[in-house]
Design an enzyme around this catalytic site. Structure first.
Site, PDB file in Angstrom:
ATOM      1  N   TRP A  44       0.845  -1.210   0.000  1.00 41.55           N
ATOM      2  CA  TRP A  44       0.000   0.000   0.000  1.00 41.55           C
ATOM      3  C   TRP A  44       0.872   1.249   0.000  1.00 41.55           C
ATOM      4  CZ3 TRP A  44      -0.353   4.110   3.410  1.00 41.55           C
ATOM      5  CH2 TRP A  44      -1.450   4.959   3.243  1.00 41.55           C
ATOM      6  N   HIS A  45       2.032   1.141   0.674  1.00 36.66           N
ATOM      7  CA  HIS A  45       2.888   2.329   0.789  1.00 36.66           C
ATOM      8  C   HIS A  45       3.574   2.687  -0.508  1.00 36.66           C
ATOM      9  CE1 HIS A  45       2.355   1.670   5.106  1.00 36.66           C
ATOM     10  NE2 HIS A  45       2.637   2.949   5.225  1.00 36.66           N
ATOM     11  N   GLY A  46       3.747   1.756  -1.394  1.00 40.24           N
ATOM     12  CA  GLY A  46       4.405   2.114  -2.648  1.00 40.24           C
ATOM     13  C   GLY A  46       4.570   0.920  -3.560  1.00 40.24           C
TER      14      GLY A  46
END
Lengths: 345, 505
Positions: B324-326
């Site tokens: 989700w973060h990248g």
């Protein structure tokens, strides 16, 4: 805590911070510090957006720090009636900006390129990455960034302490006389009086710099200090490649009706001697003009601007910049065939 | 629009004036909605279309989901919403990543396929508002809350500017009821909101950008093997930077909302004082970890399907949380490391539980069930996660330091642009290297050391309290002095334009 206590705390906070910042501002003004604008991406983008003005109304200047000092914009504008758009960047080659302008189909204007050999004829200047950041910023700047820039302009015009390069807390800490670590560059070696920046992006030496030889010597020491990062001069194929790429970009601008001219701005003392030794004129400057087919102004060819003694050997003082600009305009008109809307007095 | 910009200060002043004028509540909500759209469009105007699309689809699908009795149609509606939301997220955020991995895969299979690199711009905040709208439609599907009756309220719930771009990720029950009746900040709320706004800007502008970011950049952008001290200081600097950056954003968001009379959930609770990783995830980006728990971990089966499945579910949750973060495998490894730490912690707890008396084991078991990931299943307005059960003693402090140490190792993968950089940095951190390159000045090292030492101690001392609680207990003159110092340092920092790290997520 009662509401009144929180309110009292808020009032105290506003009072203390206002008193502190006003005192700080008064102190800085008393030291003679001038208003200086942050020469950042936003200021660059503001000027970059102006390059579409008609060819007979504006001239764009690109280069490194020298033309930022040596072109006196008020003088240029008052004599020519022409808008001087300063897109040069300190410590950086003008080639990234040239590439940006050449690839912009809407740019059809007049362009003067400052040639400081050490950054022009090399793989790149120390701060080319900063220039590339500025170019990228211009292309993607958002409405909110534009608005913030306008507010910032108003504030920076009023407060000396809003000079990020010297008076931000980080810069002040960096410039403390802290024991330096071998091999690690830190702090700004230049005194604050050396290069304040105007809203037009002109750099100028503050009055105190002009009378304080210790400040001048401090900057001279930067140019000549042992271990200073020296970018090796390009030669052979590398030089051919640079010249060909410049010709390619210049031709693009010319093909759209634009005009391009190179200028070698003055230097003096050991800096000039070093430049002449490392970058012989015939191998670099003369070849540049030959390959690109552009006209050029080399300061050494014109007695009126050939013998400046730069205060710190590399950049002109504000008074010298006026003389240089005046003479450059004369040369442009009388010898290079440039015309301006407003005739010189 | 960035909180740390002059534009936002002018914007907030106008919004506050409008919100306090004697308009009807509906007009005020329309003002807030328009302001929120301006807030978003000021960054990149065309992407507002995506926001509108997401709002409209989820509003109508959500209503239909709640009233639809036919199971097949209901599932179909849910799929439409999931495809709409996750499809947009996948295209904009993971499109390039998926194509790159697909290319590697087919090349490895001998197929000569080299597509042009897609030039996709990530719309700001898409990961955040996608999760906000997703939880709404899932709640509607499960009938866990009632549909929002008014499109205006729903649009404002999705778009409300304080949380829109980088959270806190809000749930419908946390915010929608606040739109039902007129709201205006009282004097106390206004002052507290301004205090939080100052604190957030202080964390972002002075600490994250001014004091720490340069050291982190110098270390993480180096292509050399570094001296051990430089490597550690760079990682610690990033550790502080990302906390101050993101917690600063959250404080600004909560403060701005409070100035308008709205309460947003807490997102950070002194995470570097966490005792273990369960505790860490109850303190770091709380609204994301609770979202992952409620909409991923529990639907996967949580800890209800036996030990092995619990471990698997935990790892899947952390891997997807990382992703989700990248769109980079380094983020997946970051998630995997956290998943592994949670595994080890759970294993220790299971062993310990077996040694306890039956009564204590039941109590411990209940705690574990609620705390594998942060637990506030039914969040309510202004709710906080439950207090930690770790008393402040020396052994827990040592455990907190161990947790902090291990968290720092994970940040290497989070921040490094690729694996080779990450390995090089880890090598510099753990293999004594006297010939490595020095990139930080003594001043940098001193600055990072002092800030991180103060940060860890402050987190430990404040781990069971809240910022506003501490502020309320202070005498007015001391609070005034602290507040003024923050204001002065913000003004002296002059880093007014750098973006928040979490914007890229």
């Amino acid at each position: 805590m009662q509401t009144s206590n929180f309110a009292k705390a808020g009032l105290l906070a506003i009072s203390i911070s206002a008193a502190a910042m006003i005192s700080w501002e008064i102190h800085l003004r008393n030291t003679g510090a001038p208003i200086s604008y942050d020469d950042n991406e936003a200021l660059y983008a503001d000027k970059r957006a102006m390059v579409y003005e008609p060819i007979d109304q504006a001239t764009v200047f690109i280069g490194s720090s020298r033309i930022k000092f040596d072109l006196d914009i008020p003088t240029w504008q008052s004599i020519t009636g022409d808008h001087a758009i300063q897109l040069s960047n300190v410590g950086s080659s003008p080639r990234p900006v040239l590439e940006d302008l050449a690839n912009d189909e809407n740019f059809k204007g007049r362009l003067i390129i400052d040639v400081t050999e050490a950054v022009f004829f090399s793989a790149g200047g120390l701060y080319d990455w900063k220039t590339r950041n500025k170019i990228a910023y211009y292309k993607i700047r958002t409405p909110t960034q534009r608005f913030s820039f306008q507010v910032d302009h108003v504030l920076e015009s009023e407060f000396v302490f809003l000079d990020q390069e010297y008076y931000s807390i980080n810069s002040m800490l960096d410039n403390l006389s802290f024991v330096s670590r071998p091999g690690v560059y830190s702090g700004n070696p230049f005194p604050v009086e050396f290069h304040p920046v105007s809203f037009e992006r002109q750099s100028f030496m503050a009055p105190r710099f002009m009378i304080d030889t210790s400040l001048q010597n401090q900057v001279r020491a930067v140019w000549t200090r042992p271990g200073r990062v020296i970018i090796p001069p390009a030669s052979g194929r590398a030089l051919d490649s640079i010249l060909n790429s410049v010709k390619f970009l210049v031709d693009k601008i010319k093909a759209r009706g634009g005009q391009v001219l190179f200028v070698r701005t003055p230097s003096s003392g050991p800096v000039l001697q070093n430049e002449m030794k490392r970058y012989p004129r015939t191998e670099y400057w003369d070849r540049l003009l030959t390959v690109t087919g552009c006209k050029g102004i080399h300061f050494a060819d014109y007695p009126a601007i050939a013998n400046f003694e730069c205060p710190e050997w590399s950049h002109l003082s504000p008074a010298q910049a006026k003389i240089f600009t005046n003479n450059m305009i004369k040369i442009l008109q009388e010898e290079k065939g440039w015309t301006f809307n407003k005739k010189p007095d | 629009m960035l909180f740390n910009s002059y534009t936002f200060l002018v914007f907030l002043a106008i919004v506050l004036i409008l919100h306090n004028l004697p308009f009807s509540w509906k007009t005020k909500k329309i003002n807030l909605l328009l302001a929120s759209y301006i807030f978003y469009a000021a960054w990149n105007p065309p992407f507002i279309l995506l926001l509108w699309l997401s709002t409209l689809v989820d509003y109508f699908v959500g209503k239909a989901l709640y009233t639809q009795e036919n199971k097949h149609r209901k599932k179909l509606l849910l799929v439409v919403s999931l495809i709409g939301n996750l499809g947009m997220l996948c295209f904009f955020k993971y499109g390039g990543f998926l194509l790159e991995n697909f290319t590697h895969l087919v090349n490895a299979l001998g197929v000569n396929y080299h597509p042009a690199k897609p030039n996709i711009i990530l719309p700001a905040g898409i990961s955040f508002y996608t999760f906000t709208t997703l939880c709404y439609t899932i709640d509607m599907y499960k009938k866990e809350s009632k549909p929002v009756q008014s499109l205006l309220n729903f649009s404002l719930f999705v778009t409300f500017f304080p949380h829109l771009v980088a959270g806190p990720i809000v749930r419908p029950p946390q915010l929608v009821p606040q739109f039902a009746t007129p709201r205006k900040a009282n004097t106390q709320q206004m002052l507290q909101g301004l205090f939080l706004l100052t604190l957030g800007l202080f964390m972002k502008v002075f600490l994250a950008d001014g004091m720490l970011s340069n050291s982190a950049i110098a270390v993480f952008s180096s292509h050399d093997t570094l001296k051990t001290i430089d490597a550690w200081m760079g990682v610690l600097a990033f550790s502080g930077q990302i906390f101050f950056d993101f917690a600063g954003y959250s404080s600004c968001a909560i403060g701005a909302a409070l100035c308008l009379g709205f309460i947003l959930p807490q997102n950070f609770l002194f995470p570097y004082a966490a005792v273990g990783f369960t505790d860490f995830w109850r303190r770091w980006h709380i609204t994301l970890s609770s979202w992952l728990r409620d909409y991923l971990y529990i639907p996967l089966g949580g800890n209800r399907k036996g030990q092995v499945r619990t471990y698997i579910n935990l790892m899947i949750t952390m891997l997807l949380g990382g992703l989700w973060h990248g769109a980079n495998w380094t983020f997946v490894v970051w998630g995997a490391l956290h998943g592994f730490y949670l595994w080890v912690e759970k294993a220790f707890r299971d062993i310990r539980r077996k040694k306890l008396t039956p009564a204590l084991a039941i109590a411990e078991n209940n705690y574990i069930k609620s705390s594998i990931l942060p637990s506030f299943k039914k969040p309510v307005e202004g709710s906080f996660p439950p207090e930690s059960n770790h008393p402040k003693n020396v052994s827990n402090f040592v455990l907190a330091l161990c947790t902090f140490f291990l968290v720092n190792v994970t940040w290497v993968f989070f921040r490094a642009p690729d694996f080779s950089s990450a390995w090089r940095l880890l090598n510099s951190m753990f293999v004594r290297n006297t010939t490595g390159t020095a990139v930080l000045s003594y001043l940098d090292i001193t600055r990072v050391s002092i800030i991180m030492l103060v940060l860890v101690i402050a987190h430990w001392l404040m781990r069971n309290t809240r910022v506003l609680t501490v502020a309320n207990k202070m005498s007015w003159w001391l609070l005034g002095i602290v507040w003024s110092l923050m204001l002065i340092l913000i003004m002296l920092s002059q880093n007014a334009t750098s973006s928040f790290i979490y914007f890229q997520f």
